[in-house]
Scaffold this active site. Structure first.
Site, PDB file in Angstrom:
ATOM      1  N   ARG A 101     -10.071   0.762   8.513  1.00  0.00           N
ATOM      2  CA  ARG A 101      -9.622  -0.599   8.557  1.00  0.00           C
ATOM      3  C   ARG A 101     -10.644  -1.451   9.269  1.00  0.00           C
ATOM      4  NH1 ARG A 101      -3.266  -1.711   9.617  1.00  0.00           N
ATOM      5  NH2 ARG A 101      -3.003   0.219   8.446  1.00  0.00           N
ATOM      6  N   ARG A 161      11.950  -4.832   4.920  1.00  0.00           N
ATOM      7  CA  ARG A 161      11.446  -3.675   4.851  1.00  0.00           C
ATOM      8  C   ARG A 161      12.495  -2.732   5.480  1.00  0.00           C
ATOM      9  NH1 ARG A 161       5.589  -1.480   5.679  1.00  0.00           N
ATOM     10  NH2 ARG A 161       5.820  -2.640   7.539  1.00  0.00           N
ATOM     11  N   LYS A 189       0.926  -1.258  -0.041  1.00  0.00           N
ATOM     12  CA  LYS A 189      -0.008   0.049   0.007  1.00  0.00           C
ATOM     13  C   LYS A 189       0.852   1.429   0.151  1.00  0.00           C
ATOM     14  CE  LYS A 189      -2.023  -1.162   3.988  1.00  0.00           C
ATOM     15  NZ  LYS A 189      -1.405  -2.483   4.239  1.00  0.00           N
ATOM     16  N   ARG A 203      11.253  -0.546  11.127  1.00  0.00           N
ATOM     17  CA  ARG A 203       9.907  -0.350  12.202  1.00  0.00           C
ATOM     18  C   ARG A 203       9.820  -1.356  13.163  1.00  0.00           C
ATOM     19  NH1 ARG A 203       4.817   0.470   8.496  1.00  0.00           N
ATOM     20  NH2 ARG A 203       3.722  -0.792  10.018  1.00  0.00           N
ATOM     21  N   ARG A 249      -0.727  -8.832  13.220  1.00  0.00           N
ATOM     22  CA  ARG A 249      -1.223  -7.736  12.156  1.00  0.00           C
ATOM     23  C   ARG A 249      -1.855  -8.368  11.138  1.00  0.00           C
ATOM     24  NH1 ARG A 249       4.363  -4.790  11.066  1.00  0.00           N
ATOM     25  NH2 ARG A 249       3.104  -3.990   9.205  1.00  0.00           N
TER      26      ARG A 249
HETATM   27  P1  AP5 Z   1       4.842  -1.571   1.854  1.00  0.00           P
HETATM   28  O1  AP5 Z   1       4.673  -0.800   0.665  1.00  0.00           O
HETATM   29  O2  AP5 Z   1       5.417  -0.715   3.099  1.00  0.00           O
HETATM   30  O3  AP5 Z   1       3.379  -2.491   2.708  1.00  0.00           O
HETATM   31  P2  AP5 Z   1       2.193  -1.913   3.292  1.00  0.00           P
HETATM   32  O4  AP5 Z   1       1.037  -2.544   2.640  1.00  0.00           O
HETATM   33  O5  AP5 Z   1       2.313  -0.236   3.250  1.00  0.00           O
HETATM   34  O6  AP5 Z   1       2.438  -2.471   4.779  1.00  0.00           O
HETATM   35  P3  AP5 Z   1       2.470  -1.877   6.138  1.00  0.00           P
HETATM   36  O7  AP5 Z   1       3.182  -2.802   6.950  1.00  0.00           O
HETATM   37  O8  AP5 Z   1       2.785  -0.557   6.053  1.00  0.00           O
HETATM   38  O9  AP5 Z   1       0.828  -1.850   6.133  1.00  0.00           O
HETATM   39  P4  AP5 Z   1       0.091  -2.017   7.680  1.00  0.00           P
HETATM   40  O10 AP5 Z   1      -0.984  -1.728   7.180  1.00  0.00           O
HETATM   41  O11 AP5 Z   1       0.574  -3.445   8.379  1.00  0.00           O
HETATM   42  O12 AP5 Z   1       1.062  -0.718   8.542  1.00  0.00           O
HETATM   43  P5  AP5 Z   1       0.265   0.597   9.043  1.00  0.00           P
HETATM   44  O13 AP5 Z   1       1.623   1.193   9.068  1.00  0.00           O
HETATM   45  O14 AP5 Z   1      -0.688   1.220   8.227  1.00  0.00           O
HETATM   46  O15 AP5 Z   1       5.837  -2.807   1.503  1.00  0.00           O
HETATM   47  C1  AP5 Z   1       6.097  -3.720   2.363  1.00  0.00           C
HETATM   48  C2  AP5 Z   1       7.603  -4.173   1.888  1.00  0.00           C
HETATM   49  O16 AP5 Z   1       7.312  -5.119   0.852  1.00  0.00           O
HETATM   50  C3  AP5 Z   1       8.584  -3.209   1.714  1.00  0.00           C
HETATM   51  O17 AP5 Z   1       9.894  -3.452   2.169  1.00  0.00           O
HETATM   52  C4  AP5 Z   1       8.417  -3.107  -0.034  1.00  0.00           C
HETATM   53  O18 AP5 Z   1       9.711  -2.509  -0.676  1.00  0.00           O
HETATM   54  C5  AP5 Z   1       8.119  -4.311  -0.193  1.00  0.00           C
HETATM   55  N1  AP5 Z   1       7.185  -4.689  -1.382  1.00  0.00           N
HETATM   56  C6  AP5 Z   1       6.378  -3.789  -1.720  1.00  0.00           C
HETATM   57  N2  AP5 Z   1       5.661  -3.950  -2.983  1.00  0.00           N
HETATM   58  C7  AP5 Z   1       6.093  -5.295  -3.322  1.00  0.00           C
HETATM   59  C8  AP5 Z   1       6.204  -6.183  -4.394  1.00  0.00           C
HETATM   60  N3  AP5 Z   1       5.084  -6.208  -5.377  1.00  0.00           N
HETATM   61  N4  AP5 Z   1       6.930  -7.183  -4.542  1.00  0.00           N
HETATM   62  C9  AP5 Z   1       7.781  -7.377  -3.368  1.00  0.00           C
HETATM   63  N5  AP5 Z   1       7.928  -6.502  -2.388  1.00  0.00           N
HETATM   64  C10 AP5 Z   1       7.338  -5.431  -2.379  1.00  0.00           C
HETATM   65  O19 AP5 Z   1      -0.262   0.503  10.543  1.00  0.00           O
HETATM   66  C11 AP5 Z   1       0.841  -0.095  11.556  1.00  0.00           C
HETATM   67  C12 AP5 Z   1       0.054  -0.158  12.755  1.00  0.00           C
HETATM   68  O20 AP5 Z   1      -0.672   1.058  12.948  1.00  0.00           O
HETATM   69  C13 AP5 Z   1      -1.135  -1.077  12.705  1.00  0.00           C
HETATM   70  O21 AP5 Z   1      -0.714  -2.503  13.173  1.00  0.00           O
HETATM   71  C14 AP5 Z   1      -1.990  -0.590  13.954  1.00  0.00           C
HETATM   72  O22 AP5 Z   1      -1.450  -0.895  15.275  1.00  0.00           O
HETATM   73  C15 AP5 Z   1      -1.830   0.911  13.729  1.00  0.00           C
HETATM   74  N6  AP5 Z   1      -3.192   1.417  12.823  1.00  0.00           N
HETATM   75  C16 AP5 Z   1      -2.800   2.064  11.396  1.00  0.00           C
HETATM   76  N7  AP5 Z   1      -3.788   2.342  10.762  1.00  0.00           N
HETATM   77  C17 AP5 Z   1      -4.987   1.927  11.553  1.00  0.00           C
HETATM   78  C18 AP5 Z   1      -6.363   2.155  11.589  1.00  0.00           C
HETATM   79  N8  AP5 Z   1      -6.903   2.547  10.501  1.00  0.00           N
HETATM   80  N9  AP5 Z   1      -7.019   1.417  12.621  1.00  0.00           N
HETATM   81  C19 AP5 Z   1      -6.485   0.821  13.810  1.00  0.00           C
HETATM   82  N10 AP5 Z   1      -5.229   0.633  13.763  1.00  0.00           N
HETATM   83  C20 AP5 Z   1      -4.407   1.128  12.916  1.00  0.00           C
END
Ligand code: AP5
Length: 221
Positions: A88, A127, A13, A162, A173
């Site tokens: 979410r 990552r 994402k 992270r 997660r």
């Molecule tokens: P990346 O692009 O960083 O993936 P992402 O989908 O953004 O993953 P996140 O881990 O950031 O998502 P998340 O939803 O768990 O975390 P968030 O920060 O929102 O890619 C990941 C890796 O893969 C990178 O190294 C990249 O280079 C690689 N990659 C990308 N595309 C690829 C491909 N096609 N092929 C191979 N490799 C690839 O949330 C963190 C925490 O915040 C949550 O756990 C929760 O506690 C809280 N939180 C956030 N939002 C909410 C909400 N709305 N409600 C409640 N709690 C929330």
């Protein structure tokens, strides 16, 4: 254009959102980044977030909705809005619909990036991010052109990991995603809040970008 990006942790994402936001002149709001900034500020609210985020659990809806509502209503010079990681839960989606209706700018599209669960751990545990500009890399799948130098801003040094990118937390997660967030596809399909486009995220980052760009361009045509 107002878009919600759905997808499991590590689906790509953040990687894709940065590219789409640049291409389509949209404001990119990542709930994870907004919550991490609050946590890093040391505020009382920020301190209360650690217990959820460090354990891979969702932050309660009332907290996330209020923090994101503030970010969404802040002035922006961008033409569109790209929400990454929010909503979410169905409760968050309902609150977002209400806010966007009040602003007179409902959602146009929901894009669901699909990646098999078994790919997630390898993606997240490898990552790395640029501490200066937040550009996202991977030790194997998406390396900077010059090792240790950010392609985007030229930062030289150690890239960041992270705190919640440990395998045990990643599995939490993923479980939270499957229980609370995956049902959102049904929510958006059932209502008139937007249309859902599915994207195969199990390809190289550039191939995913190409597919998403062409879907969005076709949708706007
Ligand atoms: P990346 O692009 O960083 O993936 P992402 O989908 O953004 O993953 P996140 O881990 O950031 O998502 P998340 O939803 O768990 O975390 P968030 O920060 O929102 O890619 C990941 C890796 O893969 C990178 O190294 C990249 O280079 C690689 N990659 C990308 N595309 C690829 C491909 N096609 N092929 C191979 N490799 C690839 O949330 C963190 C925490 O915040 C949550 O756990 C929760 O506690 C809280 N939180 C956030 N939002 C909410 C909400 N709305 N409600 C409640 N709690 C929330």
């Amino acid at each position: 254009m107002r878009i919600v990006l759905l997808g499991a942790p590590g689906a790509g994402k953040g990687t894709q959102a940065k590219r789409l936001a640049e291409q389509f002149d949209m404001q990119h709001l990542s709930s994870g980044d907004v919550l991490r900034a609050e946590k890093a500020s040391g505020s009382e609210l920020g301190q209360s977030l650690s217990q959820y985020m460090d354990a891979g659990q969702l932050v309660p809806d009332d907290v996330v909705v209020s923090v994101m509502a503030k970010a969404i209503s802040a002035p922006s010079d961008k033409a569109g809005l790209l929400l990454d990681g929010f909503p979410r839960t169905v409760g968050q989606a309902e609150a977002l619909d209400k806010q966007l209706d009040e602003l007179g700018s409902p959602l146009d599209l929901v894009v669901d990036i699909q990646v098999p669960d078994e790919r997630i751990v390898a993606r997240i545990c490898g990552r790395r991010s640029c501490p200066e500009c937040g550009a996202i890399y991977h030790v194997e799948f998406l390396k900077p052109k010059t090792p240790g130098v950010c392609d985007k801003c030229g930062f030289e040094g150690k890239f960041s990991l992270r705190a919640d990118d440990r395998e045990d937390v990643v599995r939490e997660r993923l479980a939270a995603y499957n229980e609370y967030t995956a049902p959102l596809v049904g929510y958006y399909r059932g209502g008139d809040a937007g249309r859902v486009l599915r994207v195969d995220g199990d390809k190289s980052p550039d191939d995913v970008t190409t597919e998403m760009m062409s879907m969005l361009k076709a949708d706007r045509a």
